[in-house]
Design a protein around this motif. Structure first.
Motif, short mmCIF file in Angstrom:
data_model
loop_
_atom_site.label_atom_id
_atom_site.label_comp_id
_atom_site.label_asym_id
_atom_site.label_seq_id
_atom_site.Cartn_x
_atom_site.Cartn_y
_atom_site.Cartn_z
N PRO A 1 -10.74 -98.50 -88.82
CA PRO A 1 -11.20 -99.52 -87.65
C PRO A 1 -10.76 -100.68 -87.99
N TYR A 2 -10.45 -101.18 -89.44
CA TYR A 2 -10.01 -102.61 -89.41
C TYR A 2 -8.80 -102.43 -90.27
N SER A 3 -7.93 -103.11 -90.04
CA SER A 3 -6.66 -103.18 -90.92
C SER A 3 -5.53 -104.33 -90.38
N ASP B 1 -5.40 -101.28 -94.93
CA ASP B 1 -6.66 -100.96 -94.46
C ASP B 1 -7.82 -101.08 -95.15
N GLU C 1 -14.46 -98.19 -94.21
CA GLU C 1 -15.79 -98.76 -93.43
C GLU C 1 -16.86 -98.36 -94.53
N GLN D 1 -6.04 -105.48 -86.56
CA GLN D 1 -6.78 -104.57 -85.81
C GLN D 1 -8.12 -104.60 -86.28
N GLY D 2 -9.09 -104.52 -85.18
CA GLY D 2 -10.41 -104.48 -85.24
C GLY D 2 -11.17 -105.65 -85.84
N LEU D 3 -10.36 -106.73 -86.00
CA LEU D 3 -10.93 -107.88 -86.90
C LEU D 3 -11.31 -109.15 -85.78
N GLU E 1 -12.92 -109.13 -82.99
CA GLU E 1 -14.32 -109.20 -82.57
C GLU E 1 -15.37 -109.05 -83.58
N SER E 2 -15.01 -109.09 -85.00
CA SER E 2 -15.90 -108.81 -85.87
C SER E 2 -16.52 -110.07 -86.44
N ASP F 1 -20.06 -107.51 -90.06
CA ASP F 1 -19.37 -105.94 -89.89
C ASP F 1 -18.53 -106.19 -91.39
#
Lengths: 260, 236
Positions: B2-4, B24, B27, B60-62, B64-65, B142
């Motif tokens: 989810p986060y990378s 990466d 989680e 990636q995925g960061l 909005e965290s 998160d």
């Protein structure tokens, strides 16, 4: 480590004694100068001024003038503090706005107080002239100090606030206000002294009813030099008393500023 | 994942700090990023948190965290009590009663129930960093970023702080990036260890630590093989 020497006046009994000796020395020098001059119109002696003050101070005319000047000074101080703190805060938070306001503040700071009073005489009624002039003189002082206070906020805490997405009001209340409190106190102190001086100067030129400056000017026209000194003494006492009251309040205010 | 981070480049003037860096994040796991002082670990955290923009690359995925941060120094507001410091970061997220309950519960979890009303100057360095840990876990983040937070205290206090972190992480597992230059800290706290080179930082190796954390002891020889391999990597 060697303690650094402080230029602050010594407090306590030795300090009070030194202050009394200094005051006596000043009065002695004044008396000697008055005798050397030999004219009460040019330089009245301390006892002559004391007599003039004793006659003047209980009069209704004087008390009304004192009240008028006091209200103008406090009004000017309040306006310059409120407006200066708001503008200083905005300038501290926004470098762009600070740059935009910088020329105007520089012009205000550099304008001679007499020029401000003369222009205000054209624009405003006589009672408002001293207030306008004092606000214009004290306002930039408050802006500069408050701006510096905002900029002194701990960058580490500001980064923490940014990361944890603190609301702007929480940042201001918890980080900026405690940082700028000592600067605001210093700005208030400077602005208060400046307001009294400029208000009385404005009154001398604008001659409003019920004003120390008006009384001063009236006594000068009648060559009552001792009375000019007595009016001046009233101005000095007003400044000293409000200064003492301010210092007393200052001990309480910073705690009240902090969030509970 | 989810986060990378993908192919991140970051330079300060002519100094290249990250050059094609990818990572990466697992989680709910602790990724210990181990590297020499000044290799760009803090820059990496700042890029993850969005404090510093990368020159190029993909996150990636960061975006909005929400992030919590435990800094090298506690960064507590001096005029606020320990409780108020924790509550401060919750003001925008929770209402008053929930905020207070959460802050008190986290302070209790780090052993500071009796010190909630004290201001930072009345606390020891270790206690201040415990407040910082409580604050980080109280905030509904998160991703939790730890920037060498155990460095400025003595060994006993350091172990106490690390145990406090592990208790919090066990109770409420977060995705954690923990940067350090101490091999033993990385081996004690990490679910996996990422070993970085000197500037520009690149990943020399990744080690998954399979030994359960409740069976690890700080400084023990349980992971001596991994430790020796890491030292060989670092020292060449």
């Amino acid at each position: 480590m060697r303690k650094s020497r402080s230029a602050e006046p010594h407090r306590g009994v030795p300090g009070a004694a030194a202050g009394a000796v200094g005051a006596l020395a000043f009065l002695l020098l004044w008396e000697l100068a008055a005798r050397a001059v030999g004219s009460e119109i040019v330089l009245p002696s301390p006892p002559r001024v004391a007599r003039a003050a004793a006659e003047l101070f209980p009069t209704v005319r004087f008390l009304a003038a004192l009240e008028g000047t006091f209200l103008r000074g406090i009004l000017a101080f309040g306006i310059s503090l409120a407006a200066g703190a708001a503008v200083g805060l905005v300038c501290g938070l926004s470098p762009v706005l600070a740059s935009a306001l910088s020329p105007a503040l520089t012009v205000i700071r550099a304008t001679p107080v007499l020029a401000v009073i003369l222009l205000a005489l054209i624009w405003f009624p006589s009672g408002a002239v001293p207030v306008f002039a004092a606000v214009l003189m004290a306002f930039p002082v408050v802006v500069a100090d408050v701006r510096q206070g905002v900029r002194s906020a701990d960058p580490g805490l500001l980064e923490m606030a940014r990361l944890f997405r603190l609301r702007k009001r929480d940042r201001i209340r918890s980080i900026y206000v405690p940082a700028l409190a000592p600067y605001l106190a210093s700005a208030s102190h400077g602005a208060l002294g400046l307001c009294w001086k400029v208000v009385v100067a404005g009154e001398v030129l604008s001659q409003p009813a019920r004003a120390l400056g008006t009384g001063m000017q009236g006594a000068r026209i009648q060559l009552e030099t001792a009375e000019v000194f007595a009016w001046t003494l009233a101005g000095i006492l007003l400044c000293a008393l409000t200064d003492a009251a301010f210092k007393l309040a200052q001990r309480k205010v910073p705690r009240a500023l902090l969030p509970s | 994942m989810p986060y990378s981070l993908r192919d991140i480049r970051k330079s300060y003037g002519n100094l290249s700090v990250l050059d094609g860096f990818s990572l990466d994040l697992a989680e709910g796991k602790v990724t210990a990023v181990l590297g020499p002082s000044g290799c760009g670990k803090t820059t990496l955290l700042n890029i993850l948190a969005g404090l510093v923009p990368p020159d190029s690359g993909e996150l990636q995925g960061l975006s909005e965290s929400r992030f919590s941060y435990v800094f090298q120094e506690p960064r507590l507001v001096p005029s606020l009590t320990a409780l108020e410091n924790v509550e401060l970061v919750l003001r925008a997220v929770f209402g008053s009663p929930e905020r207070r309950d959460r802050a008190l519960s986290l302070l209790a979890a780090v052993g500071l129930s009796g010190s909630a009303g004290l201001r930072p100057r009345q606390l020891s360095g270790g206690m201040r960093q415990r407040v910082s840990l409580a604050r980080a876990f109280a905030y509904p983040a998160d991703i939790l970023l730890l920037d060498e937070p155990f460095q400025s205290v003595d060994l006993r206090t350091r172990i106490g702080l690390m145990d406090a972190f592990l208790d919090l992480q066990t109770a409420d597992p977060r995705t954690v990036v923990f940067v350090t230059h101490e091999v033993k800290e990385a081996l004690y706290l990490g679910d996996r260890v990422v070993v970085l080179s000197d500037k520009p930082a690149r990943i020399l190796d990744r080690k998954e630590l399979l030994l359960p954390r409740n069976r690890r002891r700080f400084g023990s020889s349980d992971l001596s093989d991994v430790e020796a391999a890491i030292y060989r990597l670092i020292l060449g």
